[in-house]
Design a protein around this motif. Structure first.
Motif, PDB file in Angstrom:
ATOM      1  N   GLN A  70       9.428   5.292  13.057  1.00 44.06           N
ATOM      2  CA  GLN A  70       8.229   4.870  12.357  1.00 44.06           C
ATOM      3  C   GLN A  70       8.091   5.664  11.058  1.00 44.06           C
ATOM      4  N   VAL A  71       7.973   4.939   9.962  1.00 40.62           N
ATOM      5  CA  VAL A  71       7.866   5.591   8.663  1.00 40.62           C
ATOM      6  C   VAL A  71       6.447   6.109   8.456  1.00 40.62           C
ATOM      7  N   GLN A  72       6.371   7.339   7.983  1.00 39.46           N
ATOM      8  CA  GLN A  72       5.069   7.923   7.654  1.00 39.46           C
ATOM      9  C   GLN A  72       5.147   8.610   6.307  1.00 39.46           C
ATOM     10  N   LEU A  73       4.129   8.411   5.501  1.00 41.91           N
ATOM     11  CA  LEU A  73       3.950   9.142   4.251  1.00 41.91           C
ATOM     12  C   LEU A  73       2.659   9.937   4.401  1.00 41.91           C
ATOM     13  N   VAL A  74       2.758  11.244   4.223  1.00 45.42           N
ATOM     14  CA  VAL A  74       1.601  12.105   4.435  1.00 45.42           C
ATOM     15  C   VAL A  74       1.321  12.880   3.157  1.00 45.42           C
ATOM     16  N   GLU A  75       0.157  12.615   2.568  1.00 54.19           N
ATOM     17  CA  GLU A  75      -0.256  13.321   1.357  1.00 54.19           C
ATOM     18  C   GLU A  75      -0.978  14.619   1.709  1.00 54.19           C
ATOM     19  N   CYS A  78       3.630  14.551  -1.149  1.00 55.51           N
ATOM     20  CA  CYS A  78       3.720  13.413  -0.233  1.00 55.51           C
ATOM     21  C   CYS A  78       5.051  13.521   0.502  1.00 55.51           C
ATOM     22  N   ALA A  79       4.966  13.903   1.761  1.00 56.33           N
ATOM     23  CA  ALA A  79       6.158  14.068   2.575  1.00 56.33           C
ATOM     24  C   ALA A  79       6.405  12.810   3.395  1.00 56.33           C
ATOM     25  N   ALA A  80       7.644  12.350   3.382  1.00 56.89           N
ATOM     26  CA  ALA A  80       8.007  11.155   4.134  1.00 56.89           C
ATOM     27  C   ALA A  80       8.779  11.542   5.384  1.00 56.89           C
ATOM     28  N   SER A  81       8.586  10.763   6.425  1.00 53.69           N
ATOM     29  CA  SER A  81       9.337  10.953   7.661  1.00 53.69           C
ATOM     30  C   SER A  81       9.662   9.583   8.236  1.00 53.69           C
ATOM     31  N   GLY A  82      10.656   9.557   9.101  1.00 56.99           N
ATOM     32  CA  GLY A  82      11.053   8.312   9.734  1.00 56.99           C
ATOM     33  C   GLY A  82      12.068   7.513   8.949  1.00 56.99           C
ATOM     34  N   ARG A  83      12.289   7.909   7.703  1.00 56.76           N
ATOM     35  CA  ARG A  83      13.263   7.221   6.852  1.00 56.76           C
ATOM     36  C   ARG A  83      13.534   8.110   5.651  1.00 56.76           C
ATOM     37  N   THR A  84      14.771   8.056   5.161  1.00 61.06           N
ATOM     38  CA  THR A  84      15.117   8.807   3.966  1.00 61.06           C
ATOM     39  C   THR A  84      14.866   7.937   2.742  1.00 61.06           C
ATOM     40  N   PHE A  85      14.110   8.482   1.777  1.00 60.17           N
ATOM     41  CA  PHE A  85      13.752   7.709   0.592  1.00 60.17           C
ATOM     42  C   PHE A  85      14.481   8.171  -0.657  1.00 60.17           C
ATOM     43  N   SER A  86      15.601   8.817  -0.507  1.00 58.51           N
ATOM     44  CA  SER A  86      16.306   9.353  -1.673  1.00 58.51           C
ATOM     45  C   SER A  86      16.812   8.257  -2.606  1.00 58.51           C
ATOM     46  N   ASN A  87      16.973   7.044  -2.120  1.00 53.88           N
ATOM     47  CA  ASN A  87      17.459   5.949  -2.966  1.00 53.88           C
ATOM     48  C   ASN A  87      16.357   4.958  -3.342  1.00 53.88           C
ATOM     49  N   VAL A  92      13.710  -0.990 -12.490  1.00 52.21           N
ATOM     50  CA  VAL A  92      12.439  -0.992 -13.220  1.00 52.21           C
ATOM     51  C   VAL A  92      11.344  -0.512 -12.288  1.00 52.21           C
ATOM     52  N   ILE A  93      10.622   0.500 -12.705  1.00 51.89           N
ATOM     53  CA  ILE A  93       9.558   1.048 -11.873  1.00 51.89           C
ATOM     54  C   ILE A  93       8.228   0.855 -12.583  1.00 51.89           C
ATOM     55  N   GLY A  94       7.146   1.174 -11.878  1.00 49.42           N
ATOM     56  CA  GLY A  94       5.852   1.088 -12.528  1.00 49.42           C
ATOM     57  C   GLY A  94       4.832   0.373 -11.678  1.00 49.42           C
ATOM     58  N   PRO A  95       3.719  -0.027 -12.283  1.00 47.91           N
ATOM     59  CA  PRO A  95       2.608  -0.592 -11.509  1.00 47.91           C
ATOM     60  C   PRO A  95       2.895  -1.961 -10.910  1.00 47.91           C
ATOM     61  N   ARG A  96       3.860  -2.695 -11.436  1.00 52.97           N
ATOM     62  CA  ARG A  96       4.101  -4.057 -10.940  1.00 52.97           C
ATOM     63  C   ARG A  96       4.998  -4.102  -9.714  1.00 52.97           C
ATOM     64  N   VAL A  97       5.566  -2.977  -9.339  1.00 56.72           N
ATOM     65  CA  VAL A  97       6.418  -2.943  -8.147  1.00 56.72           C
ATOM     66  C   VAL A  97       5.560  -3.104  -6.905  1.00 56.72           C
ATOM     67  N   LYS A  98       6.057  -3.893  -5.974  1.00 57.14           N
ATOM     68  CA  LYS A  98       5.369  -4.046  -4.691  1.00 57.14           C
ATOM     69  C   LYS A  98       5.914  -2.976  -3.756  1.00 57.14           C
ATOM     70  N   TYR A  99       5.143  -1.923  -3.599  1.00 55.19           N
ATOM     71  CA  TYR A  99       5.576  -0.817  -2.757  1.00 55.19           C
ATOM     72  C   TYR A  99       5.344  -1.164  -1.290  1.00 55.19           C
ATOM     73  N   ASP A 100       6.311  -0.826  -0.481  1.00 59.03           N
ATOM     74  CA  ASP A 100       6.285  -1.251   0.921  1.00 59.03           C
ATOM     75  C   ASP A 100       5.630  -0.255   1.867  1.00 59.03           C
ATOM     76  N   TYR A 101       5.584   0.996   1.485  1.00 57.15           N
ATOM     77  CA  TYR A 101       5.072   2.026   2.372  1.00 57.15           C
ATOM     78  C   TYR A 101       3.977   2.815   1.662  1.00 57.15           C
ATOM     79  N   TRP A 102       2.932   3.140   2.419  1.00 58.76           N
ATOM     80  CA  TRP A 102       1.767   3.815   1.853  1.00 58.76           C
ATOM     81  C   TRP A 102       1.291   4.936   2.754  1.00 58.76           C
ATOM     82  N   GLY A 103       0.783   5.991   2.128  1.00 54.38           N
ATOM     83  CA  GLY A 103       0.166   7.052   2.876  1.00 54.38           C
ATOM     84  C   GLY A 103      -1.308   6.764   3.113  1.00 54.38           C
TER      85      GLY A 103
END
Length: 126
Positions: free
Chosen positions: A1-6, A22-31, A106-117
């Protein structure tokens, strides 16, 4: 289970600094791109900053340019937001987010981010 903890939020006076993590767990987000958003009372959530998977590209909202810096430590699966010269209008709940698309160009505000803290409160008094 992916978790983002601020963490790192708090109550400070105008002109002070804070560093959010913001520490992530359950998945590596290096890419994957990472980002910070914020939501003030009675307002919609707004983009603050984003960083691409390698850390070489960043994007900022105009309201925080020159004051905030986003960075990442892929070894720790963590993204940071250094906030300097804080203003009362920076008061909000700050959320971190992570992309689900590998090495997005391309990054920025228009990206649909899949995971949230869950968010961390930042309050700046005048």
């Amino acid at each position: 289970q992916v978790q983002l903890v601020e963490s790192g939020g708090g109550l400070v006076q105008a002109g002070a600094s804070l560093r959010l993590s913001c520490a992530a767990s359950g998945r590596t987000f290096s890419n994957y791109a990472r980002a910070w958003f914020r939501q003030a009372p009675g307002k919609e959530r707004e983009f603050v900053a984003a960083i691409n998977w390698s850390g070489r590209s960043t994007d900022y909202a105009d309201s925080v340019k020159g004051r905030f810096t986003i960075s990442r430590d892929n070894a720790k699966n963590t993204v940071y937001l250094q906030m300097n010269s804080l203003k009362p209008e920076d008061t909000a709940v700050y959320y971190c987010a992570a992309d689900g698309l590998t090495r997005r160009t391309v990054i920025g505000p228009r990206v649909k981010y899949d995971y949230w803290g869950q968010g961390t409160q930042v309050t700046v008094s005048s």
